[in-house]
Scaffold this motif. Sequence first.
Motif, mmCIF file in Angstrom:
data_model
loop_
_atom_site.group_PDB
_atom_site.id
_atom_site.type_symbol
_atom_site.label_atom_id
_atom_site.label_comp_id
_atom_site.label_asym_id
_atom_site.label_seq_id
_atom_site.Cartn_x
_atom_site.Cartn_y
_atom_site.Cartn_z
ATOM 1 N N CYS A 176 0.975 -0.977 -0.401
ATOM 2 C CA CYS A 176 0.465 -0.620 0.079
ATOM 3 C C CYS A 176 1.309 0.958 -0.285
ATOM 4 C CB CYS A 176 -0.813 0.065 1.074
ATOM 5 S SG CYS A 176 -0.222 -0.104 2.527
ATOM 6 N N GLN A 177 0.424 1.883 -0.251
ATOM 7 C CA GLN A 177 0.355 3.999 -0.050
ATOM 8 C C GLN A 177 0.739 4.206 1.318
ATOM 9 O OE1 GLN A 177 2.689 5.237 -2.608
ATOM 10 N NE2 GLN A 177 2.380 3.224 -3.587
ATOM 11 N N PRO A 178 1.730 4.856 1.701
ATOM 12 C CA PRO A 178 1.478 5.596 2.947
ATOM 13 C C PRO A 178 -0.210 6.507 2.915
ATOM 14 C CG PRO A 178 3.453 5.975 1.876
ATOM 15 C CD PRO A 178 2.810 5.585 0.743
ATOM 16 N N ALA A 179 -0.385 6.732 1.919
ATOM 17 C CA ALA A 179 -1.833 7.539 2.262
ATOM 18 C C ALA A 179 -2.891 7.270 2.450
ATOM 19 C CB ALA A 179 -1.884 8.862 1.378
ATOM 20 N N ASP A 180 -2.393 5.304 2.210
ATOM 21 C CA ASP A 180 -3.520 4.657 3.558
ATOM 22 C C ASP A 180 -3.617 4.510 4.514
ATOM 23 O OD1 ASP A 180 -3.957 4.067 0.038
ATOM 24 O OD2 ASP A 180 -2.511 2.444 0.053
ATOM 25 N N ILE A 181 -2.640 3.955 5.113
ATOM 26 C CA ILE A 181 -2.371 4.109 6.815
ATOM 27 C C ILE A 181 -2.416 5.008 7.176
ATOM 28 C CG2 ILE A 181 -1.080 3.079 8.255
ATOM 29 C CD1 ILE A 181 0.489 1.724 5.834
ATOM 30 N N LEU A 182 -2.184 6.779 6.492
ATOM 31 C CA LEU A 182 -2.377 8.124 7.303
ATOM 32 C C LEU A 182 -2.869 8.437 6.705
ATOM 33 C CD1 LEU A 182 1.420 8.059 8.063
ATOM 34 C CD2 LEU A 182 -0.338 7.842 9.691
ATOM 35 N N ALA A 183 -4.281 9.609 7.176
ATOM 36 C CA ALA A 183 -5.059 10.597 6.644
ATOM 37 C C ALA A 183 -4.844 12.210 8.091
ATOM 38 C CB ALA A 183 -6.152 10.058 6.586
ATOM 39 N N TYR A 184 -4.985 13.020 6.954
ATOM 40 C CA TYR A 184 -4.618 14.027 8.136
ATOM 41 C C TYR A 184 -6.324 14.926 7.969
ATOM 42 C CZ TYR A 184 -4.634 19.350 9.347
ATOM 43 O OH TYR A 184 -5.075 20.611 9.041
#
Length: 68
Positions: free
Chosen positions: A57-65
Motif C-alpha cells: 500500500c501507500q502511506p496515504a492508505d495508512i495515514l490521513a490528515y
Amino acid sequence: MSIVVNLNTVLTDRNLKSKELAEIIGITEANLSILKSGKAKAIRFSTLDAICKALDCQPADILAYEKE
C-alpha cells in the motif's frame, strides 16, 4: 491530533492480523498497537516503509490528515 491512522482498515482489507504484521515488519505487537490506536507521537520512515511493503500500500492508505 489531526493525523488519523487507518491501519486497522488496511489490515482488515488484507485479511491480516496485527500479530502477523508485527512479525513481518519486525516490531513488537505493543508498538504496533500504539501506532494503530493513534497514540504514537512519531513513526520512523523505516517502519512506515516496512508496513507499506508488507501491506502493498501507500502511506496515504495508512495515514490521513483531518482538520480539527
